[in-house]
Design a protein around this motif. Structure first.
Motif, PDB file in Angstrom:
ATOM      1  N   ASN B 160      38.694  61.734  79.336  1.00 27.66           N
ATOM      2  CA  ASN B 160      38.981  62.595  78.189  1.00 27.66           C
ATOM      3  C   ASN B 160      40.426  62.401  77.732  1.00 27.66           C
ATOM      4  O   ASN B 160      40.703  62.305  76.528  1.00 27.66           O
ATOM      5  N   ILE B 161      41.345  62.319  78.692  1.00 24.68           N
ATOM      6  CA  ILE B 161      42.758  62.104  78.348  1.00 24.68           C
ATOM      7  C   ILE B 161      42.916  60.751  77.649  1.00 24.68           C
ATOM      8  O   ILE B 161      43.553  60.640  76.600  1.00 24.68           O
ATOM      9  N   ASN B 162      42.320  59.732  78.216  1.00 22.84           N
ATOM     10  CA  ASN B 162      42.503  58.387  77.668  1.00 22.84           C
ATOM     11  C   ASN B 162      41.829  58.211  76.310  1.00 22.84           C
ATOM     12  O   ASN B 162      42.360  57.538  75.425  1.00 22.84           O
ATOM     13  N   ASN B 163      40.654  58.803  76.155  1.00 24.02           N
ATOM     14  CA  ASN B 163      39.876  58.566  74.940  1.00 24.02           C
ATOM     15  C   ASN B 163      40.262  59.482  73.788  1.00 24.02           C
ATOM     16  O   ASN B 163      40.048  59.144  72.629  1.00 24.02           O
ATOM     17  N   HIS B 164      40.784  60.653  74.097  1.00 22.28           N
ATOM     18  CA  HIS B 164      40.943  61.657  73.044  1.00 22.28           C
ATOM     19  C   HIS B 164      42.351  62.222  72.882  1.00 22.28           C
ATOM     20  O   HIS B 164      42.705  62.635  71.793  1.00 22.28           O
ATOM     21  N   SER B 165      43.124  62.308  73.944  1.00 19.12           N
ATOM     22  CA  SER B 165      44.307  63.166  73.866  1.00 19.12           C
ATOM     23  C   SER B 165      45.427  62.602  73.005  1.00 19.12           C
ATOM     24  O   SER B 165      46.198  63.336  72.411  1.00 19.12           O
ATOM     25  N   ARG B 166      45.546  61.299  72.957  1.00 20.86           N
ATOM     26  CA  ARG B 166      46.676  60.660  72.242  1.00 20.86           C
ATOM     27  C   ARG B 166      48.008  61.210  72.732  1.00 20.86           C
ATOM     28  O   ARG B 166      48.949  61.383  71.959  1.00 20.86           O
ATOM     29  N   SER B 167      48.089  61.475  74.016  1.00 21.10           N
ATOM     30  CA  SER B 167      49.318  62.024  74.579  1.00 21.10           C
ATOM     31  C   SER B 167      50.317  60.891  74.799  1.00 21.10           C
ATOM     32  O   SER B 167      50.063  59.971  75.551  1.00 21.10           O
ATOM     33  N   VAL B 168      51.467  60.995  74.165  1.00 17.16           N
ATOM     34  CA  VAL B 168      52.470  59.940  74.258  1.00 17.16           C
ATOM     35  C   VAL B 168      53.045  59.848  75.670  1.00 17.16           C
ATOM     36  O   VAL B 168      53.367  58.762  76.158  1.00 17.16           O
ATOM     37  N   ILE B 169      53.151  60.998  76.320  1.00 19.58           N
ATOM     38  CA  ILE B 169      53.761  60.987  77.643  1.00 19.58           C
ATOM     39  C   ILE B 169      52.717  60.987  78.745  1.00 19.58           C
ATOM     40  O   ILE B 169      53.055  61.097  79.912  1.00 19.58           O
ATOM     41  N   LEU B 186      42.153  71.263  91.889  1.00 22.85           N
ATOM     42  CA  LEU B 186      42.670  70.080  91.183  1.00 22.85           C
ATOM     43  C   LEU B 186      43.164  70.541  89.822  1.00 22.85           C
ATOM     44  O   LEU B 186      42.401  71.130  89.064  1.00 22.85           O
ATOM     45  N   CYS B 187      44.415  70.250  89.503  1.00 20.46           N
ATOM     46  CA  CYS B 187      44.950  70.635  88.206  1.00 20.46           C
ATOM     47  C   CYS B 187      45.447  69.396  87.479  1.00 20.46           C
ATOM     48  O   CYS B 187      46.229  68.615  88.026  1.00 20.46           O
ATOM     49  N   ILE B 188      44.945  69.195  86.282  1.00 23.93           N
ATOM     50  CA  ILE B 188      45.323  68.035  85.476  1.00 23.93           C
ATOM     51  C   ILE B 188      45.712  68.537  84.093  1.00 23.93           C
ATOM     52  O   ILE B 188      45.005  69.362  83.511  1.00 23.93           O
ATOM     53  N   ALA B 189      46.838  68.053  83.567  1.00 22.75           N
ATOM     54  CA  ALA B 189      47.273  68.522  82.258  1.00 22.75           C
ATOM     55  C   ALA B 189      47.911  67.386  81.464  1.00 22.75           C
ATOM     56  O   ALA B 189      48.609  66.545  82.029  1.00 22.75           O
ATOM     57  N   ASP B 190      47.643  67.377  80.171  1.00 16.50           N
ATOM     58  CA  ASP B 190      48.331  66.444  79.277  1.00 16.50           C
ATOM     59  C   ASP B 190      48.960  67.232  78.142  1.00 16.50           C
ATOM     60  O   ASP B 190      48.699  68.425  77.987  1.00 16.50           O
ATOM     61  N   THR B 191      49.781  66.565  77.342  1.00 17.86           N
ATOM     62  CA  THR B 191      50.412  67.235  76.193  1.00 17.86           C
ATOM     63  C   THR B 191      50.045  66.498  74.911  1.00 17.86           C
ATOM     64  O   THR B 191      50.893  66.235  74.061  1.00 17.86           O
TER      65      THR B 191
END
Lengths: 96, 312
Positions: B160-169, B186-191
């Motif tokens: 989901n992070i790789n395909n959708h988030s477009r998180s620069v960091i 398990l805690c995973i977070a993107d910005t």
């Protein structure tokens, strides 16, 4: 014919992993030949992998034909449940 | 120098406010130097740990000329046990990863935590999954368990992070084992863009025709099977649906926070209040990106066993 997944991909997590496996098994399924897909050394699969490895088979053959020719071996309960569940979601969506 | 105090209690419910308040403070005061002050911290959980690192990275990306400093309690180095939350952060490798070094000489990763790890943008992070499973199997009580479902869950979130988030960091992840409670968190977070904004690029209403005004409604809609923004051709919208199925089979719980929205699935929730065991709500403050907390029960994990698939 036996195809060992780990001979082709390091994990069964991404769409790309799934595409690699699909390219190995598709023609056998389309030709009505049984293929045994071994998940030895694999402990999990994601929906992305299944979306690319197995679900596109439904575009060309029926679920019955897939069940007859796609044999999953050396797997585990979590993987098997995911595969069955994923196929059912597609098949039930079509019949609704 | 402007001081920003890390909240005394820092868990999933505090993350959005802290993010929003910090970014607004830096912006409105046009700050060039900020000191994160940990002297008031008394309690922190995995959601707080990952959020702190993401916030530091986000500030670095949004305000590249800002100087960041950190202040820990004066007595920590001599008597770390008097400051258990700071000690926990140190052992979780937060200060090493963010400040470049551990604060206490005897600080070391705990057997019950997997250490904070950065998830790199555009990369699948398979090694993190493998390291997490190796860490869990290092625990005698868990050695024979099958962790396929945890791997799948992490895989769904990472995709989901790789395909959708477009998180620069990118994002970050942290895991903790609670042996007494028989749980793994398990805690995973993107910005990145966040689920609500991403969903609204394609959908304005849900499957029943209700407008997706609230962020929590958008998150709820995203968990439905076949809802996808099709960021890549292989997306068919089953990731969150699969995640819910995994947590249900495990009898665990899952919380997603994105934007102002929050969705909680809890197998043990009262079906009187929530028939599908899901509660959604919008908060007053907005979290950039997405934070997912998965709480697995260890006593419902299968024993590792090989089997062939029997088509029914």
């Amino acid at each position: 014919m036996v195809l060992v997944v780990r001979d082709f991909v390091n994990s069964c997590h991404t769409n790309h992993d799934g595409e690699v496996i699909y390219n190995q098994i598709a023609q056998s399924i389309f030709d009505g030949r049984q293929i045994f897909v071994s998940f030895r050394g694999v402990s999990s699969v994601t929906s992305s992998f299944l979306n690319s490895a197995f679900i596109p088979l439904l575009n060309k053959v029926s679920f019955s034909q897939i069940k007859a020719n796609l044999k999953i071996i050396d797997s585990n309960k979590a993987i098997n449940d995911s595969i069955v569940r994923r196929f059912k979601q597609e098949v039930e969506a079509v019949t609704m | 120098m402007h001081r920003i105090y890390v909240p005394s209690n820092f868990d999933i419910g505090d993350v959005a406010y802290f993010f929003e308040d910090t970014i607004n403070t830096i912006t409105s005061l046009n700050l060039t130097e900020v000191c994160f002050d940990f002297t008031r911290l008394t309690f922190i959980k995995p959601a707080g740990v990952v959020s702190l690192w993401n916030l530091v990275d986000l500030i670095g990306a949004k305000f590249p000329f800002i100087q960041l400093y950190y202040s820990i309690p004066d007595g920590y180095v001599q008597k770390p046990l008097l400051y258990p939350s700071v000690d926990y952060l140190d052992d979780s490798l937060f200060f090493e990863k963010v400040m470049g070094k551990r604060q206490h000489v005897a600080s070391k990763p705990r057997s019950t935590t997997n250490g904070l790890e950065k998830l790199h943008h555009g990369k699948y992070n398979l090694m993190y999954i493998q390291n997490t499973i190796s860490w869990l199997k290092g625990n005698v009580s868990l050695r024979k368990k099958s962790f396929g479902v945890l791997e799948t869950a992490l895989g769904e979130v990472f995709n989901n992070i790789n395909n959708h988030s477009r998180s620069v960091i990118g994002g970050c992840a942290f895991a903790q084992h609670y042996p007494k409670n028989k749980e793994i968190h398990l805690c995973i977070a993107d910005t990145g863009v966040g689920i609500p904004q991403k969903i609204r690029t394609k959908y304005s209403h849900d499957q029943l025709g209700n407008p997706l005004h609230r962020d929590c409604d958008a998150i709820m809609f995203a968990t439905r099977a076949k809802v996808t923004t099709e960021s890549t051709p292989g997306n068919r919208g089953m990731g969150f649906d699969n995640l819910l199925a995994i947590m249900g089979n495990n009898k665990g719980s899952m919380t997603i926070v994105s934007g102002k929205g929050k969705l909680t699935y809890d197998y043990n929730a009262s079906t009187i209040i929530s028939p599908d065991k899901i509660i959604i709500d919008d908060a007053a403050h907005s979290l950039p990106g997405t934070l997912i907390m998965l709480k697995f029960k260890t006593d419902t994990l299968d024993i590792e066993e090989e089997e062939d698939l029997e088509w029914s």
